[in-house]
Scaffold this motif. Structure first.
Motif, PDB file in Angstrom:
ATOM      1  N   UNK A 263      -6.920  -2.089  -1.419  1.00  9.01           N
ATOM      2  CA  UNK A 263      -6.567  -2.229   0.002  1.00  9.01           C
ATOM      3  C   UNK A 263      -5.802  -3.507   0.309  1.00  9.01           C
ATOM      4  N   UNK A 264      -5.983  -4.560  -0.508  1.00  9.57           N
ATOM      5  CA  UNK A 264      -5.298  -5.822  -0.228  1.00  9.57           C
ATOM      6  C   UNK A 264      -3.785  -5.702  -0.370  1.00  9.57           C
ATOM      7  N   UNK A 265      -3.295  -4.735  -1.132  1.00 10.26           N
ATOM      8  CA  UNK A 265      -1.850  -4.587  -1.314  1.00 10.26           C
ATOM      9  C   UNK A 265      -1.148  -4.154  -0.036  1.00 10.26           C
ATOM     10  N   UNK A 266      -1.861  -3.447   0.833  1.00 12.19           N
ATOM     11  CA  UNK A 266      -1.237  -2.896   2.034  1.00 12.19           C
ATOM     12  C   UNK A 266      -1.458  -3.767   3.274  1.00 12.19           C
ATOM     13  N   UNK A 267      -2.290  -4.785   3.149  1.00 15.23           N
ATOM     14  CA  UNK A 267      -2.601  -5.601   4.326  1.00 15.23           C
ATOM     15  C   UNK A 267      -1.384  -6.312   4.916  1.00 15.23           C
ATOM     16  N   UNK A 268      -0.528  -6.972   4.113  1.00 21.17           N
ATOM     17  CA  UNK A 268       0.612  -7.683   4.734  1.00 21.17           C
ATOM     18  C   UNK A 268       1.533  -6.773   5.536  1.00 21.17           C
ATOM     19  N   UNK A 269       1.816  -5.587   4.999  1.00 20.36           N
ATOM     20  CA  UNK A 269       2.728  -4.691   5.723  1.00 20.36           C
ATOM     21  C   UNK A 269       2.080  -4.141   6.987  1.00 20.36           C
ATOM     22  N   UNK A 270       0.812  -3.744   6.906  1.00 21.19           N
ATOM     23  CA  UNK A 270       0.139  -3.228   8.093  1.00 21.19           C
ATOM     24  C   UNK A 270      -0.029  -4.315   9.147  1.00 21.19           C
TER      25      UNK A 270
ATOM     26  N   UNK B 204       4.666  -4.713  -7.058  1.00 26.26           N
ATOM     27  CA  UNK B 204       3.753  -5.098  -5.973  1.00 26.26           C
ATOM     28  C   UNK B 204       4.376  -4.875  -4.608  1.00 26.26           C
ATOM     29  N   UNK B 205       5.111  -3.773  -4.491  1.00 24.55           N
ATOM     30  CA  UNK B 205       5.654  -3.349  -3.200  1.00 24.55           C
ATOM     31  C   UNK B 205       4.802  -2.180  -2.730  1.00 24.55           C
ATOM     32  N   UNK B 206       4.087  -2.359  -1.640  1.00 24.87           N
ATOM     33  CA  UNK B 206       3.105  -1.369  -1.199  1.00 24.87           C
ATOM     34  C   UNK B 206       3.802  -0.164  -0.585  1.00 24.87           C
ATOM     35  N   UNK B 207       3.795   0.950  -1.317  1.00 31.39           N
ATOM     36  CA  UNK B 207       4.301   2.228  -0.816  1.00 31.39           C
ATOM     37  C   UNK B 207       3.364   3.317  -1.327  1.00 31.39           C
ATOM     38  N   UNK B 208       2.986   4.218  -0.442  1.00 27.25           N
ATOM     39  CA  UNK B 208       2.074   5.291  -0.809  1.00 27.25           C
ATOM     40  C   UNK B 208       2.852   6.497  -1.308  1.00 27.25           C
ATOM     41  N   UNK B 209       2.110   7.428  -1.927  1.00 25.14           N
ATOM     42  CA  UNK B 209       2.743   8.662  -2.405  1.00 25.14           C
ATOM     43  C   UNK B 209       3.303   9.459  -1.240  1.00 25.14           C
TER      44      UNK B 209
END
Length: 338
Positions: A254-261, A215-220
């Motif tokens: 989309x909820x996975x990336x909200x905290x980092x953004x 559950x660490x948000x990183x994209x390709x």
């Protein structure tokens, strides 16, 4: 014979000496009594300590004697294990050469990111060694390194582990993600998935999968931007592992990336909470279907900021998510359309 009366007269000085002698005797008696009391208390404490020791050396079940065997205290009569895994309060190091100059002898901890779990040794270098001995140590060092990596399988593993450690270090990922990526590469190698594919692609794919499972948000795109592999190599390795290993990952939301953004934008907690609600609504109503979850997350943050009068532009939200403002605008229109 007549009784002779004593004509001796006690002088005042003699009477004073007698009083002093009596006082000294009384003081000595009191001191002797205090010493006896202290000895009694000490004896009582020693008796209590002996009783406690006896309790520890006695089996609580049958009352038999116990003995120490390794790290356990066992009853000699019934075999009950009274104590186990006793704590050693001594030092954790041992020194075999010089206790004063080199008091520590502990190696590095075991790690999953090394092909030999970190148990191998290295022949160091020294400027004090000269001549023939130095050349001999150089030859020994070469042979030692060759012995550590004796097969092509080990060589591929060393190269891939090095790339994984570099990727996790550059991207600031925790050690748990690094170890999981190394374990995943081992599984892919055991299934013979490396034939015809690049090691760099598998290293990038293992790091990406480890991030998804943790559950660490990183994209390709973020992984391939730091990796030595292209997106095509990454996709080939990822598809092979997903097909053969059955990776336990689901499509990202989309909820996975909200905290980092939100952290990159410096949003208030209220804006982040509202963006989470919008992300859930986008998934439930099908707005996020077929769209990049990164762009949806950026649009949810922008929409929440507009509702709560926070000053964020579409360009700022798009830059954080590495998408275009058009992507953010389209999702924003769908979210605000009643």
């Amino acid at each position: 014979m007549s009784d002779a009366r004593s004509t001796r007269v006690r002088s005042p000085r003699t009477e004073t000496d007698d009083v002093a002698t009596t006082d000294r005797a009384a003081t000595a008696d009191r001191a002797r009594a205090a010493d006896e009391t202290a000895r009694d208390e000490t004896a009582g404490g020693e008796t209590a300590s002996a009783d406690e020791t006896g309790d520890r050396e006695t089996c609580p079940e049958c009352g038999g004697r116990t003995r120490v065997e390794g790290a356990e205290r066992v009853c000699t009569d019934c075999g009950l294990v009274v104590d186990a895994d006793r704590i050693d309060h001594g030092p954790e190091w041992r020194s075999f050469d010089d206790d004063d100059a080199n008091p520590k002898r502990t190696g590095a901890p075991l790690t999953r990111s090394r092909h030999d779990r970190g148990l191998s040794t290295e022949i160091g270098r020294s400027t004090k060694v000269k001549g023939r001995k130095r050349r001999r140590l150089a030859r020994m060092r070469t042979q030692h390194n060759r012995a550590q990596i004796s097969t092509k399988r080990d060589r591929n593993k060393v190269y891939a582990y090095t790339e994984i450690r570099r990727l996790t270090g550059v991207m600031g990922l925790p050690d748990s993600v690094r170890d999981a990526a190394c374990a995943l590469f081992d599984s892919a190698q055991e299934e013979s998935l490396l034939r015809g594919r690049s090691l760099e692609g598998f290293s990038a794919a293992c790091v990406y999968v480890a991030c998804r499972t943790a559950d660490v948000a990183r994209t390709v795109g973020e992984v391939c931007a730091e990796a030595k592999a292209t997106e095509d190599e990454h996709r080939a390795a990822f598809d092979a592992m997903n097909r053969e290993l059955g990776l336990p990952i689901a499509p990202s939301g989309p909820a996975e990336y909200l905290p980092r953004f939100a952290s990159d934008l410096g949003c208030d907690p209220a804006v982040e909470r509202r963006a989470g609600e919008l992300a859930e609504r986008a998934v439930e109503e099908g707005i996020a279907n077929g769209r990049n979850p990164v762009g949806v997350a950026a649009a949810c943050l922008y929409t929440a900021a507009r509702e709560l009068d926070a000053e964020y532009t579409q360009q700022e939200a798009a830059d954080v998510a590495d998408v275009t403002p058009v992507t953010v605008r389209r999702t924003y229109v769908d979210l605000t359309d009643e």
